[in-house]
Write a protein that holds these residues in place. Structure first.
Motif, short mmCIF file in Angstrom:
data_model
loop_
_atom_site.label_atom_id
_atom_site.label_comp_id
_atom_site.label_asym_id
_atom_site.label_seq_id
_atom_site.Cartn_x
_atom_site.Cartn_y
_atom_site.Cartn_z
N ARG A 1 27.92 48.59 -4.77
CA ARG A 1 26.58 49.15 -4.53
C ARG A 1 25.71 48.16 -3.77
N PRO B 1 23.15 63.02 -11.43
CA PRO B 1 22.49 62.43 -10.25
C PRO B 1 23.49 62.14 -9.14
N GLY C 1 24.54 53.58 -2.05
CA GLY C 1 23.88 53.31 -3.33
C GLY C 1 24.75 53.66 -4.53
N ALA C 2 25.90 54.29 -4.27
CA ALA C 2 26.78 54.74 -5.36
C ALA C 2 27.84 53.69 -5.65
N SER D 1 30.05 61.25 -5.46
CA SER D 1 29.71 59.85 -5.73
C SER D 1 28.44 59.80 -6.55
N THR D 2 28.41 58.84 -7.48
CA THR D 2 27.26 58.63 -8.35
C THR D 2 27.11 57.13 -8.56
N LYS D 3 26.00 56.76 -9.17
CA LYS D 3 25.78 55.35 -9.45
C LYS D 3 26.82 54.85 -10.45
N SER E 1 30.77 59.71 0.05
CA SER E 1 30.38 58.35 -0.33
C SER E 1 28.92 58.06 0.00
N SER E 2 28.38 57.05 -0.67
CA SER E 2 26.99 56.64 -0.44
C SER E 2 26.87 55.15 -0.76
N MET F 1 24.96 61.36 -5.65
CA MET F 1 24.49 60.66 -4.46
C MET F 1 25.23 61.13 -3.20
N GLY F 2 26.30 61.86 -3.41
CA GLY F 2 27.04 62.42 -2.29
C GLY F 2 28.11 63.35 -2.85
#
Lengths: 78, 145, 145, 78
Positions: C34, B70, B22-23, B95-97, B19-20, B72-73
């Motif tokens: 997010r 892209p 920003g995601a 994880s991604t946006k 996890s992130s 993110m994790g």
């Protein structure tokens, strides 16, 4: 030269574990030939890859005495 | 995180690792042991891995995925040893946006893992056993036990 | 299981609900809050749902998915109320015999959920707020706060 | 007839909450017209659906006194 050969999965079972081989050839191709002659059951597998120093090696790769050589039968992770 | 482990996989922990903040999207694939295969009851599975290379090959797959999408994790955990039906064999989490990328990357990673990573699975039935995928289908059907 | 809840979602529990002994694959989508949107910091989100209809519409989506793919288990949980960045807003989990179907069905369900289920999200920034998707893009950019 | 109207999200904010309406029309189409005249800010929304008895209703659906009528602005779950 002498090479240590490790094997996994069904290849390990067919070869009876890790072996030390007095190897007269030079390439992965030669090694494969030696193994298939010594253990004909390997011929029936769907695939038989040889990893040298933790990379799948193509037939023309040359072997040296202290290489990490591993016999990889069909993978089935997941 | 790439992990090959004999211990039961903590799915929640794999997800947290991937996890992130920003995601907005996490996609998770969980491979579990089915209780049947070839219409027979599976008693247990045995997994073995060429561990150092399995980690290295998984890392190559992740590197390609991180180039294509892209990420993110991400996290990959694969169990080895003896597994009973219902147990978790593998978890892939990314994880991604946005969600489309998460689905695509996760599917790519598990597809590639199953094709290239040196991990080997034996199905043990009540009346025999079989290394999965080891032999062409026709021969597998007439395997000895 | 379809759940609309003000309480924090237990992802592991959603996964367990969707799991099945006969399934070899579980795919899970987790939508998280997010910390940025439109290049601004998100302070929190507010979700509200027309609950009875949200459940009914989700059930319709699941029914279609279960027709298209051989689902062996599924679960959907959506959070409402005030959510901070990093918190889980939605979890969709499905289990199938083979992995391709799990990916496809899970993605279908979350895509349809986002398009049809009466749940509404307001992004709260440091300097204003915005109901997501409420206005065509050009007008949204010049919204008052 | 009198109808109770509930609204969610931005529609709720624009309409100032649930309302009771003395409705002279017959269909969803008529109701939408009444609402847009009373609350012109609704016109600027990307979409505005009306649910009758928990189903999205098309314009020609006829309304009755005890119907559950709910105004649905653009959804944004997930």
């Amino acid at each position: 030269m002498k090479i240590q050969i490790k094997a996994y999965g069904i290849a390990r079972e067919i070869m009876g574990g890790s072996i030390e081989l007095e190897f007269a050839g030079t390439t992965v191709h030669d090694l494969r030939h030696v193994l298939l002659v010594a253990h004909p059951q390997l011929i029936g597998l769907s695939s038989l890859l040889i990893a040298v120093n933790q990379n799948y090696a193509s037939d023309e790769v040359k072997l040296a005495e202290h290489d990490e050589v591993v016999i990889i039968p069909p993978v089935s992770g997941g | 995180m790439i992990k090959i482990t004999e211990k039961s996989i903590d799915v929640q922990k794999v997800i947290e690792t991937a996890s992130s903040l920003g995601a907005g999207a996490v996609n998770v694939f969980i491979g579990t042991v089915r209780n049947t295969a070839h219409n027979k009851n599976v008693v247990w599975l045995e997994y073995e891995a060429y561990e150092s290379m399995a980690v290295a090959e998984t890392r190559k797959i992740i590197d390609v995925a991180a180039h294509r999408w892209p990420l993110m994790g991400w996290a990959v955990s694969h169990r080895i040893g003896t597994l009973k039906p219902g147990e978790t064999a593998v978890v892939v989490a990314v994880s991604t946006k946005h969600r489309k990328e998460a689905f695509e990357a996760c599917q790519y990673i598990i597809d590639q893992l199953k094709e290239h990573v040196p991990i080997f699975k034996k199905e043990v039935f009540e009346d025999g056993e079989e290394w999965v995928g080891a032999r062409p289908q026709a021969q597998a059907a007439t395997r000895s036990n």
